[in-house]
Design a protein around this motif. Sequence first.
Motif, short mmCIF file in Angstrom:
data_model
loop_
_atom_site.label_atom_id
_atom_site.label_comp_id
_atom_site.label_asym_id
_atom_site.label_seq_id
_atom_site.Cartn_x
_atom_site.Cartn_y
_atom_site.Cartn_z
N PHE A 23 6.67 -5.32 -1.68
CA PHE A 23 5.76 -5.97 -0.72
C PHE A 23 5.53 -5.07 0.50
CE2 PHE A 23 5.11 -8.38 3.17
CZ PHE A 23 4.02 -9.19 2.84
N GLN A 26 3.34 -2.15 -0.41
CA GLN A 26 1.97 -2.54 -0.74
C GLN A 26 1.19 -3.06 0.47
OE1 GLN A 26 2.55 -5.39 -3.88
NE2 GLN A 26 3.21 -3.83 -5.37
N ASN A 27 1.90 -3.34 1.56
CA ASN A 27 1.24 -3.91 2.74
C ASN A 27 1.46 -3.06 3.99
OD1 ASN A 27 0.24 -6.88 1.99
ND2 ASN A 27 2.16 -6.48 0.91
N GLU A 28 1.51 -1.76 3.77
CA GLU A 28 1.76 -0.84 4.88
C GLU A 28 0.71 -0.95 5.98
OE1 GLU A 28 2.17 4.01 5.48
OE2 GLU A 28 2.59 3.10 3.53
N ASP A 29 -0.54 -1.26 5.58
CA ASP A 29 -1.62 -1.31 6.55
C ASP A 29 -1.51 -2.47 7.53
OD1 ASP A 29 -2.00 -3.05 4.43
OD2 ASP A 29 -4.18 -3.07 4.67
N ARG A 30 -0.80 -3.53 7.18
CA ARG A 30 -0.66 -4.67 8.09
C ARG A 30 0.78 -4.94 8.49
NH1 ARG A 30 0.02 -10.05 5.97
NH2 ARG A 30 0.61 -10.06 3.78
N LEU A 31 1.67 -4.04 8.12
CA LEU A 31 3.08 -4.26 8.39
C LEU A 31 3.40 -4.28 9.88
CD1 LEU A 31 5.55 -4.71 6.55
CD2 LEU A 31 6.15 -2.32 6.92
N GLU A 42 6.73 -14.42 3.28
CA GLU A 42 5.75 -14.03 2.27
C GLU A 42 6.39 -13.58 0.96
OE1 GLU A 42 2.15 -12.21 3.05
OE2 GLU A 42 2.11 -12.58 5.21
#
Length: 252
Positions: A23, A26-31, A42
């Motif tokens: 997770f 895969q979600n580095e842009d909104r981490l 989540e």
Amino acid sequence: MLLPLTSETLASLTKTEREVAQFINQNEDRLSQLSIVDIAYETFSSPATVSRAIRKCRVNGFNELRYKLASGDQDHQVVEVNEILNKSLVEAHRTIEQISMGDILGCVRHIREAGRVYVFARGLTHYIASEFCLKLQLMNVDAMVTDDPKIMVSISRTIDPKNLVVIFSLNGRTQELVDSAACAFGQGCPVISCSCNGESELGKYSAIHIVGYKHNHVAFHSYEVTTRLPLLIISRVIIDQMVNASEDGEHL
């Protein structure tokens, strides 16, 4: 990829920890917008599981992960907020490292043996001292607090050696506090001082001098309104150990 998932790392992760690591990657842009609680929510896990997964991936905790992410972030505000969070982390970590367990136990012993505890502080540090004094009173310790320079110096000049003076001072250079410590010392009264300046004169007059760490990056340069977080940590450690010591006594 923020968390390197080698075959060795994957083998060490549980199914849930693996899902957490995936997770995050895969979600580095909104981490940068997520807290450790958000990630746990989540991934249907817990903050402890998230922290454990990150550490197994050879990153020293969530704060280091966030710092690593922000260092390459193009959003100037995100970088600034991360620097602020890191400043608090450094102050807390360094202060805890510098606290001697022997000094904390010594503080507790002095407080429990004192006839009365006088707590002195000036400026914004008075809020830390007031909370400290209130908690002592809740444990039935005879304690009083003052930020009045004339009162604290007057008390120190005639103080009974069976009493105790506790001084909180951010920079350790406030003259009234140094004078109070010197007067109490001259009367044979023990002094405990808590500051963020190991070179302070307070140390010369103190039976115990606990020194916290204050970050050199400050938000307000024209005023003495720097965070008192290190002093708050020191105060909490002393009070919590007082509570532990009281509970241990009740169990005997």
